[in-house]
Design a protein around this motif. Sequence first.
Motif, PDB file in Angstrom:
ATOM      1  N   VAL A 197      11.756  28.017   8.171  1.00 57.54           N
ATOM      2  CA  VAL A 197      11.843  27.137   9.337  1.00 57.54           C
ATOM      3  C   VAL A 197      10.585  26.284   9.425  1.00 57.54           C
ATOM      4  O   VAL A 197      10.649  25.079   9.685  1.00 57.54           O
ATOM      5  CB  VAL A 197      12.052  27.959  10.618  1.00 57.54           C
ATOM      6  N   ILE A 198       9.439  26.897   9.142  1.00 54.46           N
ATOM      7  CA  ILE A 198       8.182  26.127   9.193  1.00 54.46           C
ATOM      8  C   ILE A 198       8.200  25.044   8.116  1.00 54.46           C
ATOM      9  O   ILE A 198       7.886  23.884   8.378  1.00 54.46           O
ATOM     10  CB  ILE A 198       6.972  27.071   9.028  1.00 54.46           C
ATOM     11  N   ASP A 199       8.606  25.399   6.899  1.00 57.45           N
ATOM     12  CA  ASP A 199       8.624  24.420   5.809  1.00 57.45           C
ATOM     13  C   ASP A 199       9.623  23.302   6.074  1.00 57.45           C
ATOM     14  O   ASP A 199       9.387  22.144   5.733  1.00 57.45           O
ATOM     15  CB  ASP A 199       8.969  25.102   4.482  1.00 57.45           C
ATOM     16  N   SER A 200      10.740  23.674   6.689  1.00 56.63           N
ATOM     17  CA  SER A 200      11.798  22.692   6.882  1.00 56.63           C
ATOM     18  C   SER A 200      11.398  21.610   7.871  1.00 56.63           C
ATOM     19  O   SER A 200      12.006  20.554   7.936  1.00 56.63           O
ATOM     20  CB  SER A 200      13.065  23.380   7.400  1.00 56.63           C
ATOM     21  N   ALA A 201      10.378  21.898   8.644  1.00 61.85           N
ATOM     22  CA  ALA A 201      10.010  20.940   9.687  1.00 61.85           C
ATOM     23  C   ALA A 201       9.266  19.743   9.127  1.00 61.85           C
ATOM     24  O   ALA A 201       8.866  18.848   9.860  1.00 61.85           O
ATOM     25  CB  ALA A 201       9.167  21.631  10.743  1.00 61.85           C
ATOM     26  N   GLY A 202       9.041  19.715   7.812  1.00 63.64           N
ATOM     27  CA  GLY A 202       8.349  18.558   7.253  1.00 63.64           C
ATOM     28  C   GLY A 202       7.467  19.008   6.098  1.00 63.64           C
ATOM     29  O   GLY A 202       7.214  20.191   5.915  1.00 63.64           O
ATOM     30  N   ALA A 203       7.011  18.021   5.304  1.00 59.35           N
ATOM     31  CA  ALA A 203       6.206  18.348   4.136  1.00 59.35           C
ATOM     32  C   ALA A 203       4.885  18.961   4.570  1.00 59.35           C
ATOM     33  O   ALA A 203       4.419  18.726   5.676  1.00 59.35           O
ATOM     34  CB  ALA A 203       5.959  17.083   3.327  1.00 59.35           C
ATOM     35  N   ALA A 204       4.317  19.727   3.645  1.00 56.37           N
ATOM     36  CA  ALA A 204       3.032  20.347   3.926  1.00 56.37           C
ATOM     37  C   ALA A 204       1.946  19.270   4.000  1.00 56.37           C
ATOM     38  O   ALA A 204       2.068  18.207   3.402  1.00 56.37           O
ATOM     39  CB  ALA A 204       2.693  21.342   2.828  1.00 56.37           C
ATOM     40  N   GLN A 205       0.911  19.548   4.746  1.00 59.58           N
ATOM     41  CA  GLN A 205      -0.222  18.617   4.809  1.00 59.58           C
ATOM     42  C   GLN A 205      -1.349  19.179   3.956  1.00 59.58           C
ATOM     43  O   GLN A 205      -1.559  20.379   3.914  1.00 59.58           O
ATOM     44  CB  GLN A 205      -0.703  18.483   6.250  1.00 59.58           C
ATOM     45  N   MET A 206      -2.017  18.254   3.263  1.00 57.85           N
ATOM     46  CA  MET A 206      -3.142  18.681   2.430  1.00 57.85           C
ATOM     47  C   MET A 206      -4.399  18.030   2.967  1.00 57.85           C
ATOM     48  O   MET A 206      -4.377  16.878   3.422  1.00 57.85           O
ATOM     49  CB  MET A 206      -2.946  18.244   0.971  1.00 57.85           C
ATOM     50  N   LEU A 207      -5.486  18.765   2.893  1.00 52.72           N
ATOM     51  CA  LEU A 207      -6.778  18.227   3.298  1.00 52.72           C
ATOM     52  C   LEU A 207      -7.626  18.062   2.038  1.00 52.72           C
ATOM     53  O   LEU A 207      -7.797  19.018   1.280  1.00 52.72           O
ATOM     54  CB  LEU A 207      -7.430  19.198   4.273  1.00 52.72           C
ATOM     55  N   VAL A 208      -8.106  16.829   1.787  1.00 53.32           N
ATOM     56  CA  VAL A 208      -8.871  16.561   0.553  1.00 53.32           C
ATOM     57  C   VAL A 208     -10.226  15.985   0.935  1.00 53.32           C
ATOM     58  O   VAL A 208     -10.330  15.146   1.835  1.00 53.32           O
ATOM     59  CB  VAL A 208      -8.138  15.544  -0.336  1.00 53.32           C
ATOM     60  N   ARG A 209     -11.232  16.456   0.250  1.00 50.05           N
ATOM     61  CA  ARG A 209     -12.562  15.867   0.443  1.00 50.05           C
ATOM     62  C   ARG A 209     -13.027  15.356  -0.915  1.00 50.05           C
ATOM     63  O   ARG A 209     -13.040  16.104  -1.892  1.00 50.05           O
ATOM     64  CB  ARG A 209     -13.517  16.934   0.978  1.00 50.05           C
ATOM     65  N   THR A 210     -13.311  14.077  -0.956  1.00 47.27           N
ATOM     66  CA  THR A 210     -13.742  13.481  -2.224  1.00 47.27           C
ATOM     67  C   THR A 210     -14.729  12.334  -1.929  1.00 47.27           C
ATOM     68  O   THR A 210     -14.615  11.677  -0.879  1.00 47.27           O
ATOM     69  CB  THR A 210     -12.536  12.938  -3.037  1.00 47.27           C
ATOM     70  N   PRO A 211     -15.700  12.091  -2.817  1.00 46.66           N
ATOM     71  CA  PRO A 211     -16.613  10.965  -2.583  1.00 46.66           C
ATOM     72  C   PRO A 211     -15.933   9.609  -2.801  1.00 46.66           C
ATOM     73  O   PRO A 211     -16.460   8.575  -2.383  1.00 46.66           O
ATOM     74  CB  PRO A 211     -17.728  11.169  -3.613  1.00 46.66           C
ATOM     75  N   ARG A 212     -14.749   9.577  -3.457  1.00 50.57           N
ATOM     76  CA  ARG A 212     -14.097   8.293  -3.723  1.00 50.57           C
ATOM     77  C   ARG A 212     -12.680   8.279  -3.149  1.00 50.57           C
ATOM     78  O   ARG A 212     -11.688   8.270  -3.907  1.00 50.57           O
ATOM     79  CB  ARG A 212     -14.047   8.042  -5.232  1.00 50.57           C
ATOM     80  N   PRO A 213     -12.576   8.301  -1.860  1.00 53.86           N
ATOM     81  CA  PRO A 213     -11.237   8.383  -1.261  1.00 53.86           C
ATOM     82  C   PRO A 213     -10.350   7.187  -1.617  1.00 53.86           C
ATOM     83  O   PRO A 213      -9.156   7.376  -1.866  1.00 53.86           O
ATOM     84  CB  PRO A 213     -11.511   8.437   0.246  1.00 53.86           C
ATOM     85  N   GLU A 214     -10.902   5.981  -1.652  1.00 53.66           N
ATOM     86  CA  GLU A 214     -10.087   4.791  -1.908  1.00 53.66           C
ATOM     87  C   GLU A 214      -9.394   4.898  -3.261  1.00 53.66           C
ATOM     88  O   GLU A 214      -8.211   4.612  -3.411  1.00 53.66           O
ATOM     89  CB  GLU A 214     -10.929   3.511  -1.863  1.00 53.66           C
ATOM     90  N   ALA A 215     -10.140   5.316  -4.280  1.00 56.37           N
ATOM     91  CA  ALA A 215      -9.588   5.430  -5.627  1.00 56.37           C
ATOM     92  C   ALA A 215      -8.448   6.438  -5.654  1.00 56.37           C
ATOM     93  O   ALA A 215      -7.396   6.210  -6.274  1.00 56.37           O
ATOM     94  CB  ALA A 215     -10.688   5.845  -6.602  1.00 56.37           C
ATOM     95  N   LEU A 216      -8.645   7.572  -4.961  1.00 52.38           N
ATOM     96  CA  LEU A 216      -7.615   8.612  -4.938  1.00 52.38           C
ATOM     97  C   LEU A 216      -6.343   8.097  -4.257  1.00 52.38           C
ATOM     98  O   LEU A 216      -5.231   8.269  -4.772  1.00 52.38           O
ATOM     99  CB  LEU A 216      -8.145   9.852  -4.210  1.00 52.38           C
ATOM    100  N   VAL A 217      -6.514   7.436  -3.110  1.00 51.06           N
ATOM    101  CA  VAL A 217      -5.355   6.934  -2.364  1.00 51.06           C
ATOM    102  C   VAL A 217      -4.603   5.908  -3.203  1.00 51.06           C
ATOM    103  O   VAL A 217      -3.361   5.919  -3.277  1.00 51.06           O
ATOM    104  CB  VAL A 217      -5.792   6.341  -1.006  1.00 51.06           C
TER     105      VAL A 217
END
Lengths: 317, 301
Positions: free
Chosen positions: B218-238
């Motif tokens: 039921v928890i999973d069905s409510a939507g995709a999982a959220q991930m938390l990422v920490r990186t010095p180059r966020p723009e490149a990753l996105v």
Amino acid sequence: MSTTLQAPPAASRPVIAHVGVPGLRLVRSEIRKVTTTNAWWLFGLASLAFTGLALFINMSEAAEHIRRARDTAAVFKPGRGMDAAEIAAARVEFAQLHDLQLQAVNAAGNIFTSGQFFGLLLVMLLGALVITNEFQYQTATATFLTTPQRTRVVFGKLFAVLGLGLVFWLVSRAVSFAAGLIFFHNLGLTNSLGEWPVQRAIIFNLVAYLLWALLGFGLGTLIHNQIGAVVTSMIVYFGGLIGGIGVFSLIREYVIHEDWVLTSAVVMPPIASQIMVSPEKLYAEAAPWWAGVLVLTGWSLIAGIIGIVINRRRDIA
Amino acid sequence: MADDGIAVSGLTKVYKNVRAVDDLSFTVSPGRVTGFLGPNGAGKTTTLRMVLNLVRPTAGTATIAGRRYADLTDPIRKVGALLEASSAHRGRTGRNHLRILCDAAGIPVGRADDVLAAVGLTPAAGRKFKGYSLGMRQRLGIAAALLGDPDVLILDEPANGLDPEGIRWMRGLLKSLADEGRTVLVSSHLLSEMELLADDVVIIAAGRLVRQGPVAEVIDSAGAAQMLVRTPRPEALVAELGAAVTATPVEGGALRIIGADGPAIGAAAMRAGAEIHELTVERRDLEDVFLQLTAGKADIR
């Protein structure tokens, strides 16, 4: 060498025996409901107190009547200005007042059924409480979970209520028997227990206890609100007698000038009860005693059946 | 259903101008604790009362082990129930309250003392109900539910009025009852408690079924999982993750990413040459999911 895989030990669940006779389980449960709260002994004490009070009044009155009946020196003297018919009636009354046997029987009838007036009210209220308590204290949920067949619950209560009426009658009668036997022994008179009018009074006293308990129960089944049921019971008991006589006399006087109007006053439960317990006619146009029994039973059945039908469909929340 | 499950089918209750329960269907399996959740006024209590034959359904059926409650022989040996309004006479002792139920069900009265001991009420057995605290009343209600050693337990807000220790005790009790193969259906508002206790959940709102199933599903069905990422180059990753993924910056310079799982983010980071300092799954809890699923349906009707 081999090892045997064993299932994990099953959790030990208690073996619970089946006890009691199926039909009587509910009656037993209902009787325990009555005996595990204060109501029964409070009502019992009230019933004893009223019986005691009634005994005191009835015995002093009886003592006076018997003293008068034993007064052999008294002679009949017609009052001044009486015509022949009045003199004859007064002579009959004088003879009755000085008939020791008649006075003793009347006294016995009163003394051995002492406390009836409030006793009947108390069993009626108890009958109403047996069913309204379930809603007042929200125990109906537990009761109907245990026994979803609600009509069976009502019948279980019915038998408990009749039992209760019987017990109240027995205790009240035991006290008045003890007091009455001492009273008559003390006066050196027969206790008249062998006389039919006295026996009849005692038997119909029991019938009245059972029927009023039943009527209270019927009202409680119909009116689940406790205060509503108690107030209705009191109005029926006190208001029905005086109001009934008044209303039916007015109808006889101003609307329908027929004697059957007065006879039909028996439909009021307290009048029905009085008609039933009176050895002689309560009033000239009074209905016969069995009409009283039918009326009381009828009202109980009507209230009870409507109550049961509503109860079967009612939501318990 | 031949086993000891509960089956609710098309259950509907219409009061004067409210559809308290509206074409509700769900099943409850034996051997598991099933949480029955819904906002206030969702129709939980009405549903449970209909299952127990206390409230008459407008339409639909509810069966326990394949039979309607009213058709069960010796119902309290099959089903134990605790309802909000399960009460006792103020002037009656707890022990006598239970003995009355024993009498009516043909159970030996000695069983009253057994269940009082089981819920820890033995010291108060001879005390009158009016002197009981809310928690003691709740324990007495549970004792009554256990009286017939039932295969099925239906409990409405059993944690009401219990202190933390009492709640833990209740959790252990219900889990062990389910482990013995019994069916346990519990309604509650306490979502964190339910997440600890329940194997399955049935979520209703405005009288209708919203979701049913194992808690994790039921928890999973409510939507995709959220991930938390920490990186010095966020723009490149996105940029590497592409347009199908939403990334929102959160406090502390991290990114919350929805639409990509751990391996996908890892692979994208490698291609983009973005160093990863932290990568965590932000678990959603039952409360989040419940509020999301019942949003806008929790109005007082």
